[in-house]
Design an enzyme around this catalytic site. Sequence first.
Site, PDB file in Angstrom:
ATOM      1  N   HIS A   1     -31.657 -15.420 -33.563  1.00  0.00           N
ATOM      2  CA  HIS A   1     -32.464 -15.400 -34.919  1.00  0.00           C
ATOM      3  C   HIS A   1     -32.333 -13.807 -35.629  1.00  0.00           C
ATOM      4  O   HIS A   1     -32.402 -13.166 -34.814  1.00  0.00           O
ATOM      5  CB  HIS A   1     -33.965 -15.849 -34.809  1.00  0.00           C
ATOM      6  CG  HIS A   1     -34.127 -17.165 -34.400  1.00  0.00           C
ATOM      7  ND1 HIS A   1     -34.546 -17.481 -33.212  1.00  0.00           N
ATOM      8  CD2 HIS A   1     -33.584 -18.566 -35.114  1.00  0.00           C
ATOM      9  CE1 HIS A   1     -34.634 -18.938 -33.046  1.00  0.00           C
ATOM     10  NE2 HIS A   1     -33.850 -19.370 -34.263  1.00  0.00           N
TER      11      HIS A   1
ATOM     12  N   ASP B   1     -35.040 -12.066 -33.839  1.00  0.00           N
ATOM     13  CA  ASP B   1     -34.527 -11.459 -32.410  1.00  0.00           C
ATOM     14  C   ASP B   1     -33.714 -10.296 -32.386  1.00  0.00           C
ATOM     15  O   ASP B   1     -33.839  -9.446 -31.516  1.00  0.00           O
ATOM     16  CB  ASP B   1     -33.718 -12.786 -31.833  1.00  0.00           C
ATOM     17  CG  ASP B   1     -34.276 -14.201 -31.731  1.00  0.00           C
ATOM     18  OD1 ASP B   1     -35.669 -13.973 -31.413  1.00  0.00           O
ATOM     19  OD2 ASP B   1     -33.858 -14.955 -31.906  1.00  0.00           O
TER      20      ASP B   1
ATOM     21  N   GLU C   1     -27.272 -30.303 -31.932  1.00  0.00           N
ATOM     22  CA  GLU C   1     -28.032 -30.034 -30.618  1.00  0.00           C
ATOM     23  C   GLU C   1     -28.332 -31.571 -30.190  1.00  0.00           C
ATOM     24  O   GLU C   1     -28.945 -32.484 -30.899  1.00  0.00           O
ATOM     25  CB  GLU C   1     -29.454 -29.570 -31.352  1.00  0.00           C
ATOM     26  CG  GLU C   1     -30.275 -29.582 -30.122  1.00  0.00           C
ATOM     27  CD  GLU C   1     -31.355 -28.479 -30.270  1.00  0.00           C
ATOM     28  OE1 GLU C   1     -31.423 -27.522 -30.696  1.00  0.00           O
ATOM     29  OE2 GLU C   1     -32.607 -28.983 -29.574  1.00  0.00           O
TER      30      GLU C   1
ATOM     31  N   HIS D   1     -31.694 -33.244 -30.937  1.00  0.00           N
ATOM     32  CA  HIS D   1     -31.988 -33.397 -32.393  1.00  0.00           C
ATOM     33  C   HIS D   1     -31.343 -34.895 -32.799  1.00  0.00           C
ATOM     34  O   HIS D   1     -31.840 -35.807 -33.566  1.00  0.00           O
ATOM     35  CB  HIS D   1     -31.399 -32.385 -33.042  1.00  0.00           C
ATOM     36  CG  HIS D   1     -32.114 -31.064 -33.095  1.00  0.00           C
ATOM     37  ND1 HIS D   1     -31.738 -30.140 -33.811  1.00  0.00           N
ATOM     38  CD2 HIS D   1     -33.242 -30.611 -32.259  1.00  0.00           C
ATOM     39  CE1 HIS D   1     -32.555 -28.985 -33.736  1.00  0.00           C
ATOM     40  NE2 HIS D   1     -33.479 -29.416 -32.484  1.00  0.00           N
TER      41      HIS D   1
ATOM     42  N   ASP E   1     -39.721 -32.447 -29.743  1.00  0.00           N
ATOM     43  CA  ASP E   1     -38.582 -31.760 -29.323  1.00  0.00           C
ATOM     44  C   ASP E   1     -38.696 -31.097 -27.785  1.00  0.00           C
ATOM     45  O   ASP E   1     -39.559 -30.309 -27.682  1.00  0.00           O
ATOM     46  CB  ASP E   1     -38.208 -30.943 -30.285  1.00  0.00           C
ATOM     47  CG  ASP E   1     -36.789 -30.272 -30.175  1.00  0.00           C
ATOM     48  OD1 ASP E   1     -36.017 -30.785 -29.242  1.00  0.00           O
ATOM     49  OD2 ASP E   1     -36.350 -29.493 -30.901  1.00  0.00           O
TER      50      ASP E   1
ATOM     51  N   ASP F   1     -36.220 -30.331 -25.674  1.00  0.00           N
ATOM     52  CA  ASP F   1     -35.386 -29.057 -25.002  1.00  0.00           C
ATOM     53  C   ASP F   1     -35.128 -29.125 -23.422  1.00  0.00           C
ATOM     54  O   ASP F   1     -35.331 -28.136 -22.832  1.00  0.00           O
ATOM     55  CB  ASP F   1     -35.689 -27.921 -25.648  1.00  0.00           C
ATOM     56  CG  ASP F   1     -35.841 -27.747 -27.130  1.00  0.00           C
ATOM     57  OD1 ASP F   1     -34.726 -28.499 -27.545  1.00  0.00           O
ATOM     58  OD2 ASP F   1     -36.552 -26.910 -27.769  1.00  0.00           O
TER      59      ASP F   1
ATOM     60  N   ASP G   1     -29.616 -24.948 -25.920  1.00  0.00           N
ATOM     61  CA  ASP G   1     -30.879 -24.597 -26.520  1.00  0.00           C
ATOM     62  C   ASP G   1     -31.947 -25.244 -25.542  1.00  0.00           C
ATOM     63  O   ASP G   1     -32.595 -26.202 -25.777  1.00  0.00           O
ATOM     64  CB  ASP G   1     -30.851 -25.088 -27.872  1.00  0.00           C
ATOM     65  CG  ASP G   1     -32.036 -24.377 -28.604  1.00  0.00           C
ATOM     66  OD1 ASP G   1     -32.870 -23.700 -28.067  1.00  0.00           O
ATOM     67  OD2 ASP G   1     -31.921 -24.683 -29.927  1.00  0.00           O
TER      68      ASP G   1
HETATM   69  C1  XLS Z   1     -35.508 -26.118 -33.135  1.00  0.00           C
HETATM   70  C2  XLS Z   1     -34.088 -25.471 -33.096  1.00  0.00           C
HETATM   71  C3  XLS Z   1     -33.903 -23.980 -32.970  1.00  0.00           C
HETATM   72  C4  XLS Z   1     -32.455 -23.724 -33.584  1.00  0.00           C
HETATM   73  C5  XLS Z   1     -32.367 -22.120 -33.900  1.00  0.00           C
HETATM   74  O1  XLS Z   1     -35.571 -27.188 -32.872  1.00  0.00           O
HETATM   75  O2  XLS Z   1     -33.178 -26.049 -32.138  1.00  0.00           O
HETATM   76  O3  XLS Z   1     -33.976 -23.380 -31.765  1.00  0.00           O
HETATM   77  O4  XLS Z   1     -31.458 -23.968 -32.623  1.00  0.00           O
HETATM   78  O5  XLS Z   1     -32.932 -21.758 -35.074  1.00  0.00           O
HETATM   79 MG    MG Z   2     -31.226 -25.611 -31.481  1.00  0.00          MG
END
Ligand code: XLS
Ligand code: MG
Length: 346
Positions: A51, A54, A212, A215, A250, A252, A285
Amino acid sequence: MAKAPKYRFCAGPWNFSEGRDPYGPETRPAQTFDWKLQALKELGFDAMMFHDDDAVPEIDSKSPAQVLKEAKELKKRLDGEGLVAEMVAPRLWFHPNTVDGAYTNNDKRLRRYAIDRSKQAIDIAGVLGTDLIVLWLAREGSYLRESKNARRSVDLLVEAMDAMLTHNKKIRLAIEPKPNEPMDHAYIPTIGHALAVAQLTTAPARVGALIESAHAILAGLDPADEIDFAMAFGKLWSLHLNDQNGLKFDQDKPFGSANLRVAFNQVRALERNAYGRGGEFICFDVHPFRTTKPEHYLKHLSNSRDTFLRLVDKARSYPEKAAQALIADRNYQDLDQLVLNHLMGS
Ligand code: XLS
Ligand code: MG
């Protein structure tokens, strides 16, 4: 099937998260940026994704010259470690100015902030040596339908993307769709939406997508189909592999953790489209479970990569001939079992 090149791996500093959730505080100590760089080295990863803040912490309090100076210092450190920057993403969901959205905020002054900050992220990417800008449009959507005009929001998104594409004629925008969280409904929930919006910009060839896994699952879709769809347009420029158990927050999770077969099919889709041929990375991610101890801080990443590589072997050793014969016979009953047997190792 086109042969994919050797895969290269990537993660972001936020993937070493500390276990905080809405109901409780951190469960692991925060690690420094240097520690995270070393961790990626230790893992044998090739790239880091960023980011904007970051790359340059507390970015909003720094002058443009200071931001570029710090970005240059970061570039040196990355070069020193032999790591590359995969992308830069403007973080447009933290600052008070983005409470009600960034590019689609109802307040013109606040939309300006979002665009200016995105231009700065593009400048940082230039210094870090990447042309890839990722747009996770976190707050572009609505909590309640009547608060924003969805038709106008499409125009505002296109306007913002055009401003970025004009700011630097070399960059590419990769939209990372997500259907919900933090919003009730996001304006760009799927790859189809992302690629459709790309067509409305002044430089459609420079607007693509990042998928992703979690997502896509949250959108009720199969991430493998999303990969195939994006790659049919030559538009899959980055990838966030992870996993997600159903329609909830979410998660991950590590790649393959919730559904190995869905993970296998993503790998098959990547292989048949030769993902990586254009220099694209496999990014994970993923986050450690809240229960993960500090001494296991890297496991979610190394495990995700191990699973990925084992599934590459599974994709390459898939009994294609036998599968084709079953398909020709419309014997999907046995095709189903063939896949399960293959994954179970017999
Ligand atoms: C959040 C996203 C985030 C993006 C980057 O749900 O996955 O981590 O990948 O901004
Ligand atoms: Mg992501």
